[in-house]
Design a protein around this motif. Structure first.
Motif, PDB file in Angstrom:
ATOM      1  N   LEU A  32       0.806  -1.214   0.000  1.00 19.36           N
ATOM      2  CA  LEU A  32       0.000   0.000   0.000  1.00 19.36           C
ATOM      3  C   LEU A  32       0.846   1.273   0.000  1.00 19.36           C
ATOM      4  CD1 LEU A  32      -2.524  -1.252   2.680  1.00 19.36           C
ATOM      5  CD2 LEU A  32      -3.140  -0.734   0.332  1.00 19.36           C
ATOM      6  N   ALA A  33       2.096   1.146   0.390  1.00 16.35           N
ATOM      7  CA  ALA A  33       2.957   2.328   0.525  1.00 16.35           C
ATOM      8  C   ALA A  33       3.482   2.795  -0.828  1.00 16.35           C
ATOM      9  CB  ALA A  33       4.125   2.018   1.457  1.00 16.35           C
ATOM     10  N   ASP A  34       3.559   4.109  -0.987  1.00 10.52           N
ATOM     11  CA  ASP A  34       4.192   4.702  -2.163  1.00 10.52           C
ATOM     12  C   ASP A  34       5.673   4.876  -1.835  1.00 10.52           C
ATOM     13  OD1 ASP A  34       5.102   6.179  -4.277  1.00 10.52           O
ATOM     14  OD2 ASP A  34       3.474   7.644  -4.258  1.00 10.52           O
ATOM     15  N   LEU A  35       6.478   3.941  -2.305  1.00 15.74           N
ATOM     16  CA  LEU A  35       7.891   3.877  -1.932  1.00 15.74           C
ATOM     17  C   LEU A  35       8.815   4.508  -2.979  1.00 15.74           C
ATOM     18  CD1 LEU A  35       7.958   0.211  -0.544  1.00 15.74           C
ATOM     19  CD2 LEU A  35       7.666   2.343   0.737  1.00 15.74           C
ATOM     20  N   ARG A  36       8.255   5.291  -3.881  1.00 17.67           N
ATOM     21  CA  ARG A  36       9.101   5.956  -4.877  1.00 17.67           C
ATOM     22  C   ARG A  36      10.066   6.930  -4.198  1.00 17.67           C
ATOM     23  NH1 ARG A  36       5.331   9.290  -8.228  1.00 17.67           N
ATOM     24  NH2 ARG A  36       4.241   9.368  -6.208  1.00 17.67           N
ATOM     25  N   PRO A  37      11.342   6.831  -4.478  1.00 19.35           N
ATOM     26  CA  PRO A  37      12.295   7.785  -3.886  1.00 19.35           C
ATOM     27  C   PRO A  37      12.167   9.154  -4.538  1.00 19.35           C
ATOM     28  CG  PRO A  37      13.432   6.366  -5.431  1.00 19.35           C
ATOM     29  CD  PRO A  37      12.017   5.838  -5.336  1.00 19.35           C
ATOM     30  N   MET A  38      12.477  10.189  -3.774  1.00 15.31           N
ATOM     31  CA  MET A  38      12.516  11.533  -4.338  1.00 15.31           C
ATOM     32  C   MET A  38      13.708  11.627  -5.288  1.00 15.31           C
ATOM     33  SD  MET A  38       9.939  13.251  -3.177  1.00 15.31           S
ATOM     34  CE  MET A  38      10.401  14.969  -3.482  1.00 15.31           C
ATOM     35  N   PRO A  39      13.524  12.211  -6.480  1.00 17.10           N
ATOM     36  CA  PRO A  39      14.620  12.292  -7.465  1.00 17.10           C
ATOM     37  C   PRO A  39      15.784  13.127  -6.922  1.00 17.10           C
ATOM     38  CG  PRO A  39      12.494  12.779  -8.484  1.00 17.10           C
ATOM     39  CD  PRO A  39      12.273  12.767  -6.995  1.00 17.10           C
ATOM     40  N   ARG A  40      16.990  12.686  -7.206  1.00 20.06           N
ATOM     41  CA  ARG A  40      18.165  13.386  -6.697  1.00 20.06           C
ATOM     42  C   ARG A  40      19.331  13.244  -7.659  1.00 20.06           C
ATOM     43  NH1 ARG A  40      20.006   9.519  -1.575  1.00 20.06           N
ATOM     44  NH2 ARG A  40      20.795   7.777  -2.813  1.00 20.06           N
ATOM     45  N   THR A  41      20.328  14.091  -7.475  1.00 22.22           N
ATOM     46  CA  THR A  41      21.504  14.117  -8.336  1.00 22.22           C
ATOM     47  C   THR A  41      22.763  14.092  -7.474  1.00 22.22           C
ATOM     48  OG1 THR A  41      20.321  15.423  -9.997  1.00 22.22           O
ATOM     49  CG2 THR A  41      22.726  15.402 -10.135  1.00 22.22           C
ATOM     50  N   LEU A  42      23.708  13.242  -7.823  1.00 15.73           N
ATOM     51  CA  LEU A  42      24.989  13.180  -7.118  1.00 15.73           C
ATOM     52  C   LEU A  42      25.833  14.391  -7.518  1.00 15.73           C
ATOM     53  CD1 LEU A  42      26.970  11.501  -5.330  1.00 15.73           C
ATOM     54  CD2 LEU A  42      27.801  10.480  -7.461  1.00 15.73           C
ATOM     55  N   ILE A  43      26.291  15.172  -6.530  1.00 17.87           N
ATOM     56  CA  ILE A  43      27.076  16.371  -6.847  1.00 17.87           C
ATOM     57  C   ILE A  43      28.495  16.322  -6.285  1.00 17.87           C
ATOM     58  CG2 ILE A  43      25.013  17.817  -6.991  1.00 17.87           C
ATOM     59  CD1 ILE A  43      25.796  18.968  -4.238  1.00 17.87           C
ATOM     60  N   ASP A  44      28.777  15.358  -5.382  1.00 19.08           N
ATOM     61  CA  ASP A  44      30.127  15.260  -4.819  1.00 19.08           C
ATOM     62  C   ASP A  44      30.286  13.881  -4.200  1.00 19.08           C
ATOM     63  OD1 ASP A  44      32.724  16.496  -4.015  1.00 19.08           O
ATOM     64  OD2 ASP A  44      31.952  16.062  -2.012  1.00 19.08           O
ATOM     65  N   GLU A  45      31.495  13.348  -4.212  1.00 20.56           N
ATOM     66  CA  GLU A  45      31.718  12.038  -3.612  1.00 20.56           C
ATOM     67  C   GLU A  45      33.157  11.899  -3.155  1.00 20.56           C
ATOM     68  OE1 GLU A  45      31.230   8.783  -6.323  1.00 20.56           O
ATOM     69  OE2 GLU A  45      31.832  10.012  -8.038  1.00 20.56           O
ATOM     70  N   GLY A  46      33.342  10.951  -2.225  1.00 17.27           N
ATOM     71  CA  GLY A  46      34.643  10.632  -1.681  1.00 17.27           C
ATOM     72  C   GLY A  46      34.553   9.279  -1.014  1.00 17.27           C
ATOM     73  N   THR A  47      35.515   8.955  -0.166  1.00 16.84           N
ATOM     74  CA  THR A  47      35.489   7.682   0.542  1.00 16.84           C
ATOM     75  C   THR A  47      34.291   7.621   1.480  1.00 16.84           C
ATOM     76  OG1 THR A  47      37.914   7.560   0.467  1.00 16.84           O
ATOM     77  CG2 THR A  47      36.774   6.149   2.075  1.00 16.84           C
ATOM     78  N   LEU A  48      33.374   6.680   1.227  1.00 13.02           N
ATOM     79  CA  LEU A  48      32.135   6.544   2.005  1.00 13.02           C
ATOM     80  C   LEU A  48      31.448   7.903   2.169  1.00 13.02           C
ATOM     81  CD1 LEU A  48      32.867   3.884   4.774  1.00 13.02           C
ATOM     82  CD2 LEU A  48      31.921   3.585   2.497  1.00 13.02           C
ATOM     83  N   ARG A  49      31.405   8.659   1.085  1.00 19.22           N
ATOM     84  CA  ARG A  49      30.727   9.962   1.100  1.00 19.22           C
ATOM     85  C   ARG A  49      30.120  10.230  -0.263  1.00 19.22           C
ATOM     86  NH1 ARG A  49      34.677  13.452   0.972  1.00 19.22           N
ATOM     87  NH2 ARG A  49      34.220  14.447  -1.034  1.00 19.22           N
ATOM     88  N   GLU A  50      28.807  10.325  -0.285  1.00 20.09           N
ATOM     89  CA  GLU A  50      28.091  10.686  -1.506  1.00 20.09           C
ATOM     90  C   GLU A  50      27.126  11.814  -1.152  1.00 20.09           C
ATOM     91  OE1 GLU A  50      26.172   7.141  -2.740  1.00 20.09           O
ATOM     92  OE2 GLU A  50      28.036   6.104  -3.269  1.00 20.09           O
ATOM     93  N   LEU A  51      27.317  12.971  -1.778  1.00 17.36           N
ATOM     94  CA  LEU A  51      26.468  14.128  -1.494  1.00 17.36           C
ATOM     95  C   LEU A  51      25.456  14.293  -2.627  1.00 17.36           C
ATOM     96  CD1 LEU A  51      25.850  16.584   0.305  1.00 17.36           C
ATOM     97  CD2 LEU A  51      27.473  17.888  -1.080  1.00 17.36           C
ATOM     98  N   TYR A  52      24.182  14.288  -2.265  1.00 18.15           N
ATOM     99  CA  TYR A  52      23.105  14.383  -3.249  1.00 18.15           C
ATOM    100  C   TYR A  52      22.330  15.683  -3.075  1.00 18.15           C
ATOM    101  CZ  TYR A  52      23.799   9.397  -4.213  1.00 18.15           C
ATOM    102  OH  TYR A  52      24.333   8.186  -4.576  1.00 18.15           O
ATOM    103  N   HIS A  53      21.882  16.204  -4.222  1.00 17.05           N
ATOM    104  CA  HIS A  53      20.971  17.341  -4.238  1.00 17.05           C
ATOM    105  C   HIS A  53      19.632  16.844  -4.769  1.00 17.05           C
ATOM    106  CE1 HIS A  53      19.249  20.927  -6.553  1.00 17.05           C
ATOM    107  NE2 HIS A  53      19.055  21.187  -5.275  1.00 17.05           N
ATOM    108  N   TYR A  54      18.564  17.076  -4.002  1.00 14.32           N
ATOM    109  CA  TYR A  54      17.238  16.647  -4.435  1.00 14.32           C
ATOM    110  C   TYR A  54      16.658  17.663  -5.411  1.00 14.32           C
ATOM    111  CZ  TYR A  54      17.352  12.841  -1.125  1.00 14.32           C
ATOM    112  OH  TYR A  54      17.691  11.684  -0.467  1.00 14.32           O
ATOM    113  N   ARG A  55      16.183  17.157  -6.529  1.00 16.66           N
ATOM    114  CA  ARG A  55      15.691  18.026  -7.590  1.00 16.66           C
ATOM    115  C   ARG A  55      14.379  18.690  -7.195  1.00 16.66           C
ATOM    116  NH1 ARG A  55      17.762  13.689 -10.772  1.00 16.66           N
ATOM    117  NH2 ARG A  55      15.718  12.829 -11.299  1.00 16.66           N
ATOM    118  N   PRO A  56      14.214  19.972  -7.499  1.00 10.62           N
ATOM    119  CA  PRO A  56      12.968  20.673  -7.158  1.00 10.62           C
ATOM    120  C   PRO A  56      11.781  20.062  -7.890  1.00 10.62           C
ATOM    121  CG  PRO A  56      14.717  22.203  -7.802  1.00 10.62           C
ATOM    122  CD  PRO A  56      15.201  20.845  -8.149  1.00 10.62           C
ATOM    123  N   VAL A  57      10.607  20.153  -7.286  1.00 13.45           N
ATOM    124  CA  VAL A  57       9.395  19.665  -7.925  1.00 13.45           C
ATOM    125  C   VAL A  57       8.856  20.741  -8.860  1.00 13.45           C
ATOM    126  CG1 VAL A  57       8.804  18.141  -6.013  1.00 13.45           C
ATOM    127  CG2 VAL A  57       7.950  20.482  -6.024  1.00 13.45           C
TER     128      VAL A  57
END
Length: 397
Positions: free
Chosen positions: A26-51
């Motif tokens: 019954l749950a709407d499990l769609r993730p919010m759209p996002r974009t990877l903008i930076d990364e490193g060792t065990l580090r991923e920084l995402y920006h969520y796209r505006p609606v």
């Protein structure tokens, strides 16, 4: 459902069961759209796209995860997603994720997150948002990482800090406190130490089991709760989403788990507001940004007294505010009641400490807000708040 269900309850329950069988849930499990903008060792920084139809404006919000938890903690399901709430309100929203932890990461300690991951995420978020200061939100261990990073690097572009369910006095945690005298008897050479060193950390199944154990009563009574709420699609959807969250727990790196076990659980290292890291001591009293602290009314992992212990330690902060909100450890952040409690206070807090702007912002509920311009008396005085605020405390500096 009533003890003797009404006809409409029976019809609703049958519809929910049919939907579960035919569509898998019954749950709407769609993730919010996002974009990877930076990364490193065990580090991923995402920006969520505006609606669509909502323009991003104002200072950015950075969501900081704890170790071992998936990013689902902030994006649980549509309708109970912190990310969705922030994006719908037009706030530039970012999240730092750690990715899958493997045996090769066993030598990474907490200093990796305090010295590198959180500071890098704050600086990159600020840069991506046009140099604006960042409102940092940390849940559980993520809140501890956030405060320690802010104390260690006072030059970080931080507008405000929000700490959700982060325990600073382990003696106030009923699940752990009775065991601490026994753990100290082994002098650091017990079976637990040998086990996590051999495995390179705490594996995913163990982390999942520990999280379930913290809410053992709910786990035992879950079948009864489902039967009683079989006609409530929102309740059933929330259970599905929480089950998915629990199934996606992540392992702890070996050295980080060892530090948590020996320093926090056995020795209660944060209770005096200091933390030894490498060749220096970090002091929570060096945090200057305003801090909002949340304690969950039914949180078994981080009970209210364990969380509230941080308030007097933040002696250098511009302002410290403590709020008691409904829910357990996860529920206080992204439960159904959080929509009318935690999120309301968080919005007011972020608006209060945001860069001044004269443009009004309309929330998804249609309520007009003016970023950066609310009265200093607005926090704690919201007439629409659905819970008592008698446990709140503000310390103006």
């Amino acid at each position: 459902m009533d003890l003797i269900p009404k006809p409409d309850q029976v019809v609703s329950a049958a519809g929910n069961v049919a939907h579960k069988v035919l569509y898998g849930g019954l749950a709407d499990l769609r993730p919010m759209p996002r974009t990877l903008i930076d990364e490193g060792t065990l580090r991923e920084l995402y920006h969520y796209r505006p609606v669509a139809q909502v323009r991003e404006q104002g200072d950015p919000v950075l969501l900081v995860m704890p170790l071992a938890a998936p990013s689902l903690c902030y994006d649980l399901r549509r309708g109970c997603s912190v990310v969705e709430h922030l994006v719908d309100a037009g706030r530039p929203t970012y999240l730092v994720e750690y990715g899958a932890v493997s045996f090769r990461d066993r030598n990474l300690g907490m200093e990796h997150w305090i010295e590198e991951v959180v500071p890098a995420a704050v600086r990159e978020t600020s840069a991506h948002a046009g140099g604006r200061p960042v409102h940092v939100v940390g849940w559980s261990l993520g809140g501890i990482f956030t405060l320690l990073a802010a104390a260690d690097a006072p030059d970080l572009p931080i507008a405000s800090l929000t700490v959700v369910g982060s325990p600073f006095d382990i003696t106030r945690v009923p699940l752990v406190a009775p065991l601490r005298p026994l753990l100290r008897v082994t002098g650091g050479r017990g079976a637990i130490t040998r086990a996590y060193q051999a495995m390179g950390g705490a594996p995913k199944p163990l982390v999942k089991w520990a999280f379930q154990l913290s809410s053992f009563q709910k786990l035992v009574t879950k079948p009864l709760a489902i039967a009683q709420n079989l006609d409530d699609p929102d309740f059933l959807a929330q259970l599905e989403a929480v089950d998915r969250f629990t199934d996606n727990m992540i392992a702890y790196p070996g050295r980080s788990f060892g530090q948590l076990y020996h320093r926090f659980i056995k020795n209660n290292a944060l209770v005096d507001g200091t933390f030894d890291l490498d060749d220096r001591t970090i002091r929570l009293g060096d945090v200057t940004a305003p801090v909002l602290v949340f304690g969950g009314s039914t949180d078994g992992i981080a009970p209210i007294p364990a969380v509230k212990a941080v308030v007097p330690l933040l002696s250098g902060s511009q302002e410290v505010r403590f709020e008691v909100v409904p829910g357990g450890h996860l529920g206080m952040l992204t439960g159904r009641d959080a929509r009318g409690s935690t999120w309301v206070v968080m919005d007011e807090w972020i608006d209060r400490w945001s860069t001044d702007t004269t443009e009004p912002v309309t929330t998804p509920a249609g309520r007009a807000q003016r970023r950066g311009g609310p009265s200093r008396d607005a926090i704690g005085a919201n007439p629409r708040r659905r819970y008592g605020s008698g446990g709140s405390r503000a310390l103006s500096r």
